[in-house]
Design a protein around this motif. Structure first.
Motif, PDB file in Angstrom:
ATOM      1  N   ASP A   1      -4.136  -8.936  -0.522  1.00 25.19           N
ATOM      2  CA  ASP A   1      -2.850  -8.466  -1.391  1.00 25.19           C
ATOM      3  C   ASP A   1      -1.986  -8.048  -0.959  1.00 25.19           C
ATOM      4  OD1 ASP A   1      -4.970  -7.699  -2.702  1.00 25.19           O
ATOM      5  OD2 ASP A   1      -4.503  -5.442  -2.874  1.00 25.19           O
ATOM      6  N   ASN A   2      -1.375  -9.663   0.173  1.00 23.00           N
ATOM      7  CA  ASN A   2      -0.036  -9.710   1.046  1.00 23.00           C
ATOM      8  C   ASN A   2       1.033  -8.973   1.502  1.00 23.00           C
ATOM      9  OD1 ASN A   2       0.806 -13.163   0.430  1.00 23.00           O
ATOM     10  ND2 ASN A   2      -0.725 -12.820  -1.532  1.00 23.00           N
ATOM     11  N   VAL A   3       0.295  -8.167   2.002  1.00 25.98           N
ATOM     12  CA  VAL A   3       0.900  -6.657   2.437  1.00 25.98           C
ATOM     13  C   VAL A   3       1.118  -7.514   3.490  1.00 25.98           C
ATOM     14  CG1 VAL A   3       0.354  -4.190   3.864  1.00 25.98           C
ATOM     15  CG2 VAL A   3      -0.633  -4.472   1.490  1.00 25.98           C
ATOM     16  N   ARG A   4       2.035  -7.222   3.992  1.00 25.60           N
ATOM     17  CA  ARG A   4       2.955  -8.029   5.256  1.00 25.60           C
ATOM     18  C   ARG A   4       3.112  -6.849   6.467  1.00 25.60           C
ATOM     19  NH1 ARG A   4       4.701 -10.994   6.933  1.00 25.60           N
ATOM     20  NH2 ARG A   4       6.464 -11.884   6.653  1.00 25.60           N
ATOM     21  N   HIS A   5       3.589  -4.646   5.972  1.00 21.71           N
ATOM     22  CA  HIS A   5       3.624  -4.431   6.667  1.00 21.71           C
ATOM     23  C   HIS A   5       3.573  -2.850   5.955  1.00 21.71           C
ATOM     24  CE1 HIS A   5       5.124  -1.368   9.740  1.00 21.71           C
ATOM     25  NE2 HIS A   5       5.777  -0.878   8.590  1.00 21.71           N
ATOM     26  N   THR A   6       1.740  -1.655   7.346  1.00 19.50           N
ATOM     27  CA  THR A   6       1.124  -0.514   6.941  1.00 19.50           C
ATOM     28  C   THR A   6       1.590   0.314   7.846  1.00 19.50           C
ATOM     29  OG1 THR A   6      -0.915  -0.305   6.094  1.00 19.50           O
ATOM     30  CG2 THR A   6      -0.940  -1.897   7.377  1.00 19.50           C
ATOM     31  N   GLU A   7       1.477   1.272   6.989  1.00 18.78           N
ATOM     32  CA  GLU A   7       1.082   2.111   7.832  1.00 18.78           C
ATOM     33  C   GLU A   7      -0.052   3.790   7.571  1.00 18.78           C
ATOM     34  OE1 GLU A   7       5.628   3.830   7.537  1.00 18.78           O
ATOM     35  OE2 GLU A   7       6.387   2.419   8.482  1.00 18.78           O
ATOM     36  N   ILE A   8      -0.779   3.320   8.179  1.00 16.16           N
ATOM     37  CA  ILE A   8      -2.095   4.120   7.560  1.00 16.16           C
ATOM     38  C   ILE A   8      -2.074   5.215   8.332  1.00 16.16           C
ATOM     39  CG2 ILE A   8      -4.748   3.745   8.656  1.00 16.16           C
ATOM     40  CD1 ILE A   8      -4.165   0.734   9.123  1.00 16.16           C
ATOM     41  N   PHE A   9      -2.680   6.103   7.592  1.00 22.16           N
ATOM     42  CA  PHE A   9      -3.112   7.337   8.193  1.00 22.16           C
ATOM     43  C   PHE A   9      -4.358   7.403   8.572  1.00 22.16           C
ATOM     44  CE2 PHE A   9       0.485   9.004   5.893  1.00 22.16           C
ATOM     45  CZ  PHE A   9       0.817   9.365   4.561  1.00 22.16           C
ATOM     46  N   PHE A  10      -4.895   8.152   9.552  1.00 24.53           N
ATOM     47  CA  PHE A  10      -6.342   8.774   9.935  1.00 24.53           C
ATOM     48  C   PHE A  10      -5.676   9.853  10.224  1.00 24.53           C
ATOM     49  CE2 PHE A  10      -5.186   9.836  14.804  1.00 24.53           C
ATOM     50  CZ  PHE A  10      -4.188   8.731  14.823  1.00 24.53           C
ATOM     51  N   ASP A  11      -7.264  10.650   9.988  1.00 25.17           N
ATOM     52  CA  ASP A  11      -7.154  12.485  10.253  1.00 25.17           C
ATOM     53  C   ASP A  11      -8.209  12.350  11.335  1.00 25.17           C
ATOM     54  OD1 ASP A  11      -8.018  12.263   6.446  1.00 25.17           O
ATOM     55  OD2 ASP A  11      -6.134  12.531   7.591  1.00 25.17           O
ATOM     56  N   PRO A  12      -7.542  12.731  12.659  1.00 25.00           N
ATOM     57  CA  PRO A  12      -8.423  13.194  14.018  1.00 25.00           C
ATOM     58  C   PRO A  12      -9.616  14.029  13.617  1.00 25.00           C
ATOM     59  CG  PRO A  12      -6.103  13.060  14.234  1.00 25.00           C
ATOM     60  CD  PRO A  12      -6.133  13.083  13.055  1.00 25.00           C
TER      61      PRO A  12
ATOM     62  N   PHE B 273     -11.125  12.093  20.877  1.00 24.04           N
ATOM     63  CA  PHE B 273     -10.105  11.466  20.501  1.00 24.04           C
ATOM     64  C   PHE B 273      -9.262   9.606  20.781  1.00 24.04           C
ATOM     65  CE2 PHE B 273      -5.882  12.495  17.999  1.00 24.04           C
ATOM     66  CZ  PHE B 273      -4.786  10.780  18.505  1.00 24.04           C
ATOM     67  N   GLU B 274      -9.256   9.791  21.841  1.00 21.69           N
ATOM     68  CA  GLU B 274      -9.488   8.056  22.467  1.00 21.69           C
ATOM     69  C   GLU B 274     -10.554   7.501  22.140  1.00 21.69           C
ATOM     70  OE1 GLU B 274     -12.045   8.308  26.610  1.00 21.69           O
ATOM     71  OE2 GLU B 274     -10.307   7.762  26.010  1.00 21.69           O
TER      72      GLU B 274
ATOM     73  N   LEU C 183      -0.924  -8.993  10.172  1.00 18.32           N
ATOM     74  CA  LEU C 183       0.569  -7.697   9.364  1.00 18.32           C
ATOM     75  C   LEU C 183       0.510  -7.624  10.374  1.00 18.32           C
ATOM     76  CD1 LEU C 183      -0.761  -5.785   6.932  1.00 18.32           C
ATOM     77  CD2 LEU C 183      -2.753  -6.776   7.816  1.00 18.32           C
ATOM     78  N   SER C 184       1.463  -6.798   9.574  1.00 19.93           N
ATOM     79  CA  SER C 184       2.266  -5.232  11.045  1.00 19.93           C
ATOM     80  C   SER C 184       1.614  -4.522  10.534  1.00 19.93           C
ATOM     81  CB  SER C 184       3.646  -5.490  10.438  1.00 19.93           C
ATOM     82  OG  SER C 184       4.209  -3.675  11.103  1.00 19.93           O
ATOM     83  N   ALA C 185       1.635  -3.322  11.492  1.00 15.57           N
ATOM     84  CA  ALA C 185       0.119  -2.164  11.085  1.00 15.57           C
ATOM     85  C   ALA C 185       0.667  -1.302  12.336  1.00 15.57           C
ATOM     86  CB  ALA C 185      -1.229  -2.346  10.917  1.00 15.57           C
ATOM     87  N   GLU C 186       1.074   0.487  11.602  1.00 17.56           N
ATOM     88  CA  GLU C 186       0.985   1.039  12.370  1.00 17.56           C
ATOM     89  C   GLU C 186       0.362   1.998  11.870  1.00 17.56           C
ATOM     90  OE1 GLU C 186       4.637  -1.283  14.953  1.00 17.56           O
ATOM     91  OE2 GLU C 186       2.994   0.872  15.471  1.00 17.56           O
ATOM     92  N   LEU C 187       0.303   3.499  12.788  1.00 20.06           N
ATOM     93  CA  LEU C 187      -0.710   4.482  12.736  1.00 20.06           C
ATOM     94  C   LEU C 187       0.239   5.913  12.486  1.00 20.06           C
ATOM     95  CD1 LEU C 187      -3.382   3.703  15.155  1.00 20.06           C
ATOM     96  CD2 LEU C 187      -3.622   3.197  12.450  1.00 20.06           C
ATOM     97  N   ILE C 188      -0.216   6.485  11.478  1.00 20.97           N
ATOM     98  CA  ILE C 188       0.260   8.137  11.600  1.00 20.97           C
ATOM     99  C   ILE C 188      -1.177   9.110  11.196  1.00 20.97           C
ATOM    100  CG2 ILE C 188       1.797   9.880   9.553  1.00 20.97           C
ATOM    101  CD1 ILE C 188       3.342   7.379   8.685  1.00 20.97           C
ATOM    102  N   MET C 189      -0.773   9.783  12.113  1.00 19.88           N
ATOM    103  CA  MET C 189      -1.974  11.041  12.470  1.00 19.88           C
ATOM    104  C   MET C 189      -2.157  12.152  11.290  1.00 19.88           C
ATOM    105  SD  MET C 189      -2.665  13.246  15.525  1.00 19.88           S
ATOM    106  CE  MET C 189      -1.138  13.943  16.345  1.00 19.88           C
ATOM    107  N   CYS C 190      -2.261  12.787  10.498  1.00 23.10           N
ATOM    108  CA  CYS C 190      -2.115  13.305   9.382  1.00 23.10           C
ATOM    109  C   CYS C 190      -3.308  14.969  10.286  1.00 23.10           C
ATOM    110  CB  CYS C 190      -3.032  13.159   8.162  1.00 23.10           C
ATOM    111  SG  CYS C 190      -1.978  12.125   7.448  1.00 23.10           S
TER     112      CYS C 190
END
Ligand SMILES: Nc1ncnc2[nH]cnc12
Ligand SMILES: [Zn+2]
Length: 335
Positions: free
Chosen positions: A93-104, A114-115, A130-137
């Motif tokens: 989809d031509n996403v160049r950067h994404t910040e992804i939620f995860f629900d531990p 968790f690991e 692509l550039s991808a980062e994580l956000i913990m919810c």
């Protein structure tokens, strides 16, 4: 109306995605494959029967299915495969950067370490094109103490995620319920976001801003009910990570033609377009752009603004942000 030229523009324009729950990208086919691999019993006889269950009346009716779908995730490889599948779709989809939620908590509550969760998701991000980062919810239907325990559990993996968020059932679980854990996260240098104003009132958005000190509002579409809040959000250029298909599937708006995305943009709000839970809501990020532009009076000018907003609101260093913004401007200059 979405003509071929505008559709191609939306498809190919560089964009960031800032509101995507990785467990919400688990397609029914992969749920069944993982259930088989892990010998997990599913309450559905087939992929079709599971997909037929994706008829939601509100957020809670979705969450009940969403958490059930996540029950097949047991091994690091499961989390890797789920994340790699989403990243391939985002890249297409031509996403160049994404910040992804995860629900531990969804997984640690089932005895998954968790690991296992974070290593699987993080490795897929490292291997992504692509550039991808994580956000913990933090799950807001659970206690703040549970969130604090999860933050403590995450500390050995602090280098693998950039921020914290707040998701799950909104009404009845106002942002201020999580004041302490967000303060701790802020003191750790983590970026802060929260779902607010999806089903909850404008007051929840104000509380996320004033008590949690968030830097982005996830959804935020009910902000329009408060002119004073809109004025503040515009003044502060506080980004809203809007999810059009999600808002229709969860009945926040009846039909896409009544979604307020165009009004939000017209008010000068820093709006972005995102997929939320693409496997459950009928599309990845580009399908969200297509559906909104097909139903609302939006044109190429709005497309460029939304693409710029998505990088402007991203948690990336100024140099990379400038480069992505220049990429958007170059794309539209030659489109
Ligand atoms: N749209 C949404 N709102 C709140 N919590 C969620 N978890 C996954 N998707 C969500
Ligand atoms: Zn969401």
């Amino acid at each position: 109306m979405l003509d071929d030229r505008l559709r191609t523009l939306l498809q190919n324009m560089p964009k960031a995605e800032l509101h995507i729950h990785i467990e919400g990208s688990l397609e029914p086919e992969l749920i069944f494959a993982l259930a088989q691999r892990n010998n997990v019993q599913l309450a559905y006889a087939s992929v079709e029967a599971l997909r037929d269950a994706y008829a939601f009346s509100d957020l809670q009716s979705f969450l009940d299915i969403y958490y059930a779908g996540a029950s097949v995730l047991l091994t690091e490889q499961d989390f890797y495969d789920m994340t790699a599948a989403y990243l391939a779709r985002a890249h297409a989809d031509n996403v160049r950067h994404t910040e992804i939620f995860f629900d531990p908590q969804t997984h640690t509550a089932r005895g998954v370490p968790f690991e296992t969760v974070i290593n699987g998701i993080w490795r897929a991000c490292q291997d992504a094109p692509l550039s991808a980062e994580l956000i913990m919810c933090f799950l807001r239907h659970l206690s703040e103490d549970d969130a604090i325990a999860t933050l403590d559990e995450s500390l050995p993996y602090r280098d693998k995620f950039i921020g914290v968020g707040l998701d799950s059932s909104e009404v009845g679980h106002p942002p201020e319920k999580f004041a302490r854990v967000f303060e701790r996260a802020r003191n750790l240098g983590l970026r802060l976001v929260a779902h607010a104003g999806e089903e909850g009132p404008p007051a929840y958005i104000e509380s996320a801003l004033d008590v949690l000190k968030v830097e982005r509002i996830d959804h935020g579409v009910r902000s329009l009910e408060s002119p004073a809040l809109v004025e503040r959000l515009v003044r502060e250029q506080m980004a809203l990570t809007v999810c059009p298909l999600s808002n229709i599937k969860l009945r926040v708006f009846d039909v896409m033609g009544s979604h307020n995305l165009r009004t939000l943009l017209g008010a000068g709000l820093a709006v972005t377009v995102n997929s939320d839970d693409p496997a459950y809501f009928g599309g990845y990020v580009n399908e969200n752009y297509f559906a909104a532009f097909d139903a609302l009076p939006l044109d190429a000018t709005h497309a460029r603004q939304l693409a710029r907003n998505s990088f402007q609101a991203a948690f990336i260093d100024p140099e990379r942000k400038r480069a992505f913004l220049a990429e958007v401007d170059d794309f539209f200059a030659t489109a």
